[in-house]
Design an enzyme around this catalytic site. Structure first.
Site, short mmCIF file in Angstrom:
data_model
loop_
_atom_site.label_atom_id
_atom_site.label_comp_id
_atom_site.label_asym_id
_atom_site.label_seq_id
_atom_site.Cartn_x
_atom_site.Cartn_y
_atom_site.Cartn_z
N HIS A 357 38.24 -19.43 -38.49
CA HIS A 357 36.97 -19.21 -39.19
C HIS A 357 36.30 -20.49 -39.66
O HIS A 357 35.32 -20.42 -40.40
CB HIS A 357 37.16 -18.29 -40.40
CG HIS A 357 37.57 -16.90 -40.05
ND1 HIS A 357 36.66 -15.87 -39.89
CD2 HIS A 357 38.79 -16.37 -39.81
CE1 HIS A 357 37.31 -14.77 -39.58
NE2 HIS A 357 38.61 -15.04 -39.52
N LYS A 550 25.09 -17.15 -50.88
CA LYS A 550 26.34 -17.46 -50.18
C LYS A 550 27.13 -18.36 -51.11
O LYS A 550 26.62 -18.78 -52.14
CB LYS A 550 26.05 -18.17 -48.85
CG LYS A 550 25.05 -19.35 -48.99
CD LYS A 550 24.74 -20.00 -47.66
CE LYS A 550 23.70 -19.28 -46.83
NZ LYS A 550 24.23 -18.61 -45.66
N ARG A 551 28.40 -18.64 -50.77
CA ARG A 551 29.16 -19.58 -51.58
C ARG A 551 28.41 -20.91 -51.68
O ARG A 551 27.71 -21.31 -50.74
CB ARG A 551 30.55 -19.79 -50.97
CG ARG A 551 31.46 -18.58 -51.12
CD ARG A 551 31.69 -18.22 -52.58
NE ARG A 551 32.53 -19.19 -53.23
CZ ARG A 551 33.82 -19.04 -53.46
NH1 ARG A 551 34.45 -17.92 -53.10
NH2 ARG A 551 34.51 -19.99 -54.06
N LYS A 556 26.54 -25.96 -46.67
CA LYS A 556 25.56 -24.87 -46.59
C LYS A 556 24.17 -25.33 -47.08
O LYS A 556 23.18 -24.65 -46.90
CB LYS A 556 26.03 -23.67 -47.39
CG LYS A 556 27.31 -23.03 -46.82
CD LYS A 556 27.79 -21.88 -47.68
CE LYS A 556 29.14 -21.31 -47.24
NZ LYS A 556 29.04 -20.40 -46.09
N THR A 658 27.53 -14.35 -41.86
CA THR A 658 27.36 -12.90 -41.69
C THR A 658 26.24 -12.40 -42.59
O THR A 658 25.61 -11.38 -42.27
CB THR A 658 28.67 -12.16 -42.03
OG1 THR A 658 29.21 -12.70 -43.24
CG2 THR A 658 29.69 -12.30 -40.92
N LYS A 662 23.04 -9.47 -42.14
CA LYS A 662 22.62 -8.42 -43.09
C LYS A 662 21.12 -8.51 -43.34
O LYS A 662 20.42 -7.48 -43.38
CB LYS A 662 23.39 -8.55 -44.41
CG LYS A 662 24.89 -8.30 -44.25
CD LYS A 662 25.72 -8.80 -45.44
CE LYS A 662 27.18 -8.92 -45.03
NZ LYS A 662 28.01 -9.67 -46.00
C1 26Q Z 1 43.01 -21.71 -47.87
C2 26Q Z 1 44.12 -22.31 -48.45
C3 26Q Z 1 44.35 -22.19 -49.81
C4 26Q Z 1 43.46 -21.46 -50.59
C5 26Q Z 1 42.35 -20.87 -50.00
C6 26Q Z 1 42.12 -21.00 -48.64
C7 26Q Z 1 40.93 -20.38 -48.03
C8 26Q Z 1 40.47 -19.15 -48.47
C9 26Q Z 1 39.34 -18.58 -47.91
C10 26Q Z 1 40.25 -21.01 -47.00
C11 26Q Z 1 39.11 -20.43 -46.43
C12 26Q Z 1 38.66 -19.19 -46.89
C13 26Q Z 1 37.47 -18.53 -46.37
C14 26Q Z 1 36.76 -18.96 -45.34
C15 26Q Z 1 35.54 -18.25 -44.92
O1 26Q Z 1 35.07 -17.33 -45.56
N1 26Q Z 1 34.97 -18.65 -43.77
C16 26Q Z 1 33.77 -17.98 -43.28
O2 26Q Z 1 34.20 -16.93 -42.43
C17 26Q Z 1 33.11 -16.14 -42.05
C18 26Q Z 1 33.65 -14.98 -41.26
O3 26Q Z 1 34.10 -15.40 -40.01
C19 26Q Z 1 32.09 -16.95 -41.26
O4 26Q Z 1 30.98 -16.14 -41.00
C20 26Q Z 1 31.66 -18.18 -42.06
O5 26Q Z 1 30.83 -19.01 -41.28
C21 26Q Z 1 32.88 -18.95 -42.52
O6 26Q Z 1 32.50 -20.03 -43.37
#
Ligand code: 26Q
Length: 813
Positions: A357, A550-551, A556, A658, A662
């Site tokens: 991702h 978004k975050r 971004k 995503t 929407k």
């Molecule tokens: C990893 C290690 C330790 C703690 C947290 C994490 C962690 C947690 C969540 C790393 C990444 C995430 C989330 C990533 C994320 O949301 N990526 C997004 O995924 C979407 C679905 O595929 C995409 O549409 C976005 O582009 C992408 O940024």
């Protein structure tokens, strides 16, 4: 089990019974109890289908998929089940007996916020589509006691409050302690020779934790299918306590329960950066081991030779990628399995599939070897063995290429060696996919290039989607009604049918366009009410609603948005307001609590907003808000009310996005870079219905090392004026130099996000958007075309592709 009657009188009676006999509350109680009583009443009507579905999946020989994810951003459930079960009308009628509107009851349900953002919400949309398509897919996740933190704003800064979402109970879940699993941590390994004279390993002296499953029903859209999301909760073993208890240390032994139960206490609120925390690795192994053991419990004593034909595990990013080593461990070490390495490896490689991702290198998970050795010693041994055999293959294929061996090793050598989890996932899987065409392509050219050369056939793309049930039917009921009136029912589960709307845009059907606009205006009023209630700022619904939610992350580029806002403000101040388009800018999103720069960006947005909103010379021409505590339910109010959808990441950095889908589905027009799924959105709707700007991914890459932000400032008076105003402390009058760090970052030749490179092109695209807005007829047509072209962004399409190419399950509906 007979189906329960679902007339409004039956429902009303059940609600009252739950309220009075089960919850011990009376009419006139807090609304939340009415919600609970209604939730139980609805859940009762899911139970028999849930059981039937489960029984169909449990038949021997049924191939099943298991979605492993650390995150599920579910949001509210009541409205979703009412839509899927077609219970909206009778429930609406039934609750009238309680002198309350259904919406008011729905509003008391807290969001299940067991995720950070895109990846977690994608998992929830996927489950919705799997159920709707009748696919035997089980979601496995963690039942965090505390979900994604709540955000409030104090003096312009983000403040985090804990989200104790389970405090008042969770009526949708069913606890199943009978399926509890033991999860091992720590201890040591012992090697011995078994009775057949074969070398074996044991993992002993471990500290065990119990994994207790809680099942949440996932209903399909009007198809009598109910799938399961199984969430694990950590609990101390009795043995855990007993040892110290017998040693006389009662208080310490009870206290030590915490260590075990901490595992599922809180979601890590981090959406990009790994931080190497031991508790996070515990969470990952806990989910993975519990889920794999649960699948084997269900497998029973069927022959293992058929296991890979009947089971596939989809890894949602590397977070559960320890599954590769854990499946090997179970197959090798479990007394009732005890396979040879090659047989176990064959099964593992045929069972695992990995979705990536992100391309951001800082988000790639790596765990210190020493942490692994301490916490999961047996798994580390297995990873070493996988690596040794894998590198032997690499050496055979590329003799003498030692640099390649070093690059591809599952272990990154150095003073503090690390396990590279993405590589473990690739080596142990038969499928590796990215989440949009560009992203999947960049993976094979960059991050995973060496692996692509070795195994090109493993790599594939699965462009993300969103579920049209939540993101159109539920979020935008009036538009949904117009759609059904116009193109008939059925689009909810076959979103390609939205194409049939195109003639209405092309012919410029006046009546249809008027209704389209009225509905959008209604949605904008609803959002304006929410904005007023939460921020005190008045949005005029006739203005252009310009939205970025978004975050908060530098890639971004919320900062680029702010630069445009300041540019508009400069134009107003200098009297450059001919043919002005009134605009309301809304920005929302959470910053990871440890991400200081993201928190400064929130403060900047708030300060810019308060200066602009407080300047009487601006008036209705420009309003700016930072909307606090953005989340799933907020988005259901926001996306039907946006005119402009801001998707402005640095090209090559947003894997997919995503939110962009929407907005499109609800008729917003995108202003966006050539990045992630934006590209596919533009291909679907046509360039003339999309405001494209900015460098392409290869141009961004080509500029690296030569990027000179000062040259953009020197050659663009508008940009120079924006930077001047920022540097003059106009937005930080009482705290001079407050934004020095931010300003320096965008002026730095090392700015990885190259914000200033895209400034001019962004401003021009915004001007094109205004030109289009001035012709409201034209805008409405573009809006209709966006909605009509969004059929490919349903997760029904995404999941069908996962199934056709990876899972190969038989639909059971
Ligand atoms: C990893 C290690 C330790 C703690 C947290 C994490 C962690 C947690 C969540 C790393 C990444 C995430 C989330 C990533 C994320 O949301 N990526 C997004 O995924 C979407 C679905 O595929 C995409 O549409 C976005 O582009 C992408 O940024």
């Amino acid at each position: 089990m007979p189906a329960l009657p679902s007339g409004s009188n039956d429902l009303s009676e059940d609600i009252r019974r739950y309220l009075e006999y089960h919850l011990g509350r009376f009419l006139g109680c807090d609304r939340f109890y009415l919600y609970e009583a209604l939730a139980y009443t609805v859940r009762d009507r899911i139970m028999s289908e849930w059981r039937n579905t489960w029984c169909m999946y449990k038949r021997d020989g049924v191939r099943r998929s298991h979605y492993l994810s650390l995150e599920y951003l579910i949001g509210r459930s009541l409205g979703n089940h009412l839509l899927n079960l077609d219970l909206e009308e009778p429930v609406d009628k039934a609750v009238k007996d309680f002198a309350i509107a259904l919406e008011e009851i729905e509003d008391t349900e807290p969001d299940a916020g067991l995720g950070n953002g895109g990846l977690g919400r994608l998992a929830a949309c996927f489950l919705d589509s799997c159920a709707t398509l009748g696919l035997p897919v089980t979601g496995y996740g963690l039942r965090y006691e505390y979900g994604m933190f709540h955000q409030h704003i104090e003096n312009g800064y983000q403040v985090e409050d804990p989200d104790h979402w389970l405090r008042d109970g969770h009526p949708w879940e069913v606890e199943r302690p009978e399926y509890t699993q033991f999860i091992k941590f720590g201890g040591r390994t012992e090697h011995f020779t078994d009775l057949q004279g074969r070398p074996r390993a044991r993992w002993i002296d471990t500290e065990d934790v119990l994994a207790v499953p809680y099942d949440v029903p996932v209903s399909g859209y009007r198809n009598n299918i109910v799938n399961t999301l199984r969430l694990w909760s950590a609990s101390a073993t009795d043995a855990f306590n007993l040892h110290e208890f017998n040693a006389g240390d009662y208080a310490d032994s009870v206290a030590s329960k915490n260590e075990a139960e901490n595992i599922t206490m809180v979601l890590y609120p981090n959406d990009a950066n790994e931080n190497g925390k031991e508790l996070r690795l515990r969470q990952q192994y806990f989910l993975t081991s519990a889920s794999l053991q649960d699948v084997f419990r269900q497998w029973g004593d069927q022959p293992l030779t058929q296991f890979a034909e009947c089971n596939v595990f989809q890894l949602n990013d590397t977070h559960p990628s320890i599954a590769v080593a854990e499946l090997m461990r179970l197959l090798l070490d479990d007394p009732d399995k005890r396979l040879e390495w090659n047989d176990a490896w064959e099964i593992t490689r045929n069972c695992m599939a990995y979705t990536n991702h992100t391309l951001l290198p800082e988000a790639l998970e790596r765990w210190p070897v020493r942490l692994f050795a301490q916490l999961l010693p047996r798994l580390l041994e297995i990873i070493y063995e996988i690596n040794a055999r894998f590198l032997a293959d690499v050496r055979q294929r590329w003799p003498g290429d030692t640099d390649r061996v070093r690059r591809m090793s599952l272990i990154e050598e150095g003073p503090d060696p690390q396990v590279r989890m993405a590589y473990l996932a690739i080596v142990g899987s038969f499928s590796v996919n990215g989440v949009a065409a560009l992203h999947s392509d960049l993976l094979t050219k960059g991050l995973f290039k060496d692996f692509y050369e070795l195994w090109p056939e493993k790599f594939n793309n699965k462009t993300n989607g969103v579920t049209p049930r939540r993101w159109l039917a539920m979020s935008n009921p009036q538009l949904a009604e117009l759609l059904t009136e116009t193109i008939g029912d059925g689009w909810q589960a076959d979103l390609g049918r939205l194409e049939k709307l195109k003639p209405w845009a092309d012919d410029g059907d006046k009546n249809f366009m008027k209704r389209w606009q009225e509905i959008r205006l209604h949605n904008k009023r609803r959002l304006a009410d929410m904005v007023l209630a939460l921020t005190g700022v008045r949005f005029d619904p006739s203005s252009l609603f310009d939205i970025q939610v978004k975050r908060i992350h530098e890639y971004k580029r919320q900062l680029l948005n702010v630069l445009h806002v300041i540019h508009l403000y400069n134009r107003i101040r200098s009297g450059d307001t001919e043919n002005w388009v009134n605009r309301c800018v809304l920005i929302g999103g959470k910053a990871a609590p440890g991400y200081q720069r993201a928190k400064e960006i929130i403060k900047l947005i708030n300060n810019v907003a308060s200066v602009i909103n407080g300047d009487p010379a601006v008036g209705d021409r420009l309003k700016v808000v930072f909307l606090p505590n953005y989340g799933v339910t907020k988005m259901m109010y926001i996306c039907p009310a946006a005119d402009l959808s801001e998707q402005i990441s640095t090209a090559g950095k947003e894997a997919s996005g995503t939110g962009n889908m929407k907005f499109m589905m609800n008729g917003s027009i995108t202003i966006g870079t050539y990045d992630g799924a934006n590209i596919e959105i533009m291909d679907a709707v046509g360039e003339e219905n999309f405001f494209l700007f900015g460098l392409k991914a290869e141009e961004v890459a080509g500029l690296r090392g030569r990027y000179n932000p000062q040259s953009y400032i020197d050659s663009d008076p508008d940009l120079a004026a924006v930077i001047d105003l920022l540097e003059s402390d106009h937005f930080s009058a009482i705290e001079p130099c407050l934004f020095r760090g931010i300003i320096d970052s965008i002026k730095s030749p090392h700015d990885p996000w190259m914000t200033l490179a895209d400034f001019r092109s962004y401003i021009d695209a915004q001007a094109s958007a205004e030109a289009a807005w001035r012709d409201q007829d034209q805008w409405v047509r573009m809006s209709i075309r966006n909605c009509a072209s969004s059929g490919g962004f349903s997760t029904d399409r995404t999941i069908s592709e996962y199934n056709d190419d990876i899972w190969k399950l038989k639909a059971l509906s």
